[in-house]
Design a protein around this motif. Structure first.
Motif, short mmCIF file in Angstrom:
data_model
loop_
_atom_site.label_atom_id
_atom_site.label_comp_id
_atom_site.label_asym_id
_atom_site.label_seq_id
_atom_site.Cartn_x
_atom_site.Cartn_y
_atom_site.Cartn_z
N LEU A 85 45.37 52.23 51.30
CA LEU A 85 44.50 51.15 50.88
C LEU A 85 43.06 51.45 51.27
CD1 LEU A 85 44.10 48.31 49.69
CD2 LEU A 85 44.63 47.38 51.96
N GLU A 129 50.52 47.65 47.35
CA GLU A 129 49.08 47.41 47.20
C GLU A 129 48.50 48.16 45.99
OE1 GLU A 129 47.19 45.42 48.83
OE2 GLU A 129 47.96 45.11 50.85
N SER A 132 48.34 46.81 41.72
CA SER A 132 47.17 46.15 41.12
C SER A 132 46.03 47.14 40.93
CB SER A 132 46.72 44.97 41.99
OG SER A 132 46.41 45.40 43.31
N LEU A 133 45.88 48.08 41.85
CA LEU A 133 44.84 49.10 41.71
C LEU A 133 45.03 49.91 40.44
CD1 LEU A 133 42.58 50.83 43.55
CD2 LEU A 133 44.48 52.43 43.52
N ALA A 146 46.23 36.31 48.33
CA ALA A 146 46.33 36.92 49.65
C ALA A 146 45.97 35.90 50.71
CB ALA A 146 45.41 38.13 49.75
N ASN A 159 39.59 42.20 51.00
CA ASN A 159 39.39 41.77 49.61
C ASN A 159 38.60 42.82 48.83
OD1 ASN A 159 40.77 39.45 50.16
ND2 ASN A 159 38.99 38.09 50.09
N ARG A 162 40.94 45.69 48.06
CA ARG A 162 41.97 45.31 47.09
C ARG A 162 41.41 45.07 45.69
NH1 ARG A 162 44.89 41.41 51.52
NH2 ARG A 162 46.52 42.88 52.17
N SER A 163 40.10 44.97 45.56
CA SER A 163 39.49 44.70 44.25
C SER A 163 38.74 45.91 43.72
CB SER A 163 38.56 43.49 44.35
OG SER A 163 37.54 43.73 45.30
N GLN A 167 40.27 44.15 40.29
CA GLN A 167 41.14 43.03 40.58
C GLN A 167 40.35 41.88 41.20
OE1 GLN A 167 41.22 46.21 41.67
NE2 GLN A 167 43.15 46.63 42.68
N VAL A 169 40.91 38.76 44.06
CA VAL A 169 41.75 38.27 45.16
C VAL A 169 41.37 36.82 45.42
CG1 VAL A 169 42.48 38.58 47.55
CG2 VAL A 169 41.82 40.58 46.16
#
Length: 324
Positions: A85, A129, A132-133, A146, A159, A162-163, A167, A169
């Motif tokens: 991640l 994880e 979504s990536l 989340a 966040n 993850r974006s 994406q 969050v």
């Protein structure tokens, strides 16, 4: 004291987010194996839970030594998910494809989801994880829910990670309403569906490795109400450091369909894959906190020692399948 601890936690995580993308891939994999093995040995409580879960799920299929090997592998896969991640900010729209193999069960199902919206679901399996990536780079940027960290400085860091490929969050507060509005506009949502939650209106009783458990039904309720598809997906780590990202058979809930049956059907796709790659599931998580059989306060021999009797879970089980 807490503010000082939060400060150093935030500094450590922010430093990891800067360092990890600059490390060679082979070192990320080596760190994952090493740190995962150390965590397995150091985390007595989690290790005990993992071995107990494996015993109950597989019975005599594996020896104690084999269960220990699977549990250690589960820690290593989770460590790799965590490190990757942080490493993933190195990926770009031009370079991501060399790290992933994409396998679609039904291209037409994905095309329909692109046009109408859809819900992609996965358990805590492999690199959950990265689903979504990957789909973000493929032009299907998820919105995921989340939980915010107790340390408020960590939430924006995770966040941001993850974006990375587009994406979004969102926090758990008012998440259902936000997801409903998004899907009505033809958006894309990603969800984890193997959380063990308290039996109630937002859960269903399903059989997981032959044991009853209580899991969320939001993915079923949203798609059933809006006429959308559930697309089960997994991200399998490969030995060479890449990933195989796959969709499984899609599910199209209809208004009159049984929510419990649809939730079970979605889970069954994943259980088949987990049985083939048991080291990739998060066995240190308490998947069976509630049990529908036995005397209150006394663990049933088929359920983990940490499980607690739940009349509410027993009441949720279809009468024809209810344990006696």
């Amino acid at each position: 004291m807490k503010k000082l601890r939060y400060f150093f936690e935030t500094l450590l995580i922010e430093s990891a987010a800067w360092i990890m993308p600059r490390l060679p891939r082979w070192l990320i994999l080596a760190l994952s194996r090493g740190i995962g093995s150390i965590a397995y040995l150091a985390d007595k409580r989690g290790r005990t839970t993992a071995l107990e879960n494996l015993r109950c799920a597989f019975g005599d299929r594996y020896t104690l030594k084999e269960r220990q090997h699977i549990a250690r592998g589960s820690y290593q896969v989770f460590a790799r998910t965590f490190f990757d991640l942080f490493w993933s900010s190195k990926l770009t729209a031009e370079t991501w494809q060399k790290h992933f193999d994409i396998r679609l069960h039904d291209e037409q199902a994905e095309q329909q989801a692109r046009e109408k919206g859809g819900v992609w679901v996965t358990p805590h399996f492999g690199n959950f994880e990265f689903l979504s990536l990957t789909w973000g780079y493929r032009g299907l940027p998820y919105t995921v829910v989340a939980q915010n960290f107790k340390n408020p400085g960590l939430t924006p860091i995770f966040n941001r990670l993850r974006s990375h490929s587009g994406q979004t969050v969102i926090a758990q507060e008012s998440a259902i309403l936000k997801l409903m509005k998004l899907l009505k506009r033809g958006g894309f949502v990603g969800m984890l569906v193997d959380l063990n939650i308290e039996p109630g209106r937002t859960s269903a009783a399903i059989q997981c490795f032959g044991l009853w458990t209580s899991v969320p039904t939001l993915h079923v309720q949203l798609t059933q109400r809006l006429g959308l598809a559930i697309i089960p997906s997994i991200c399998l780590p490969l030995p060479d450091g890449r990933y195989e990202v796959s969709t499984l058979a899609d599910i199209h809930p209809k208004p009159g369909d049984d929510i419990q049956g649809l939730t079970q059907r979605a889970w069954d796709h994943f259980e088949t894959v987990i049985r083939e790659h048991p080291e990739c599931w998060m066995w240190m998580y308490k998947h069976w906190r509630y049990r529908p059989v036995g005397v209150p306060g006394v663990p049933h021999p088929d359920y983990p020692l940490y499980s607690n009797y739940s009349q509410a879970l027993k009441d949720m089980i279809p009468e024809a399948l209810s344990p006696k």
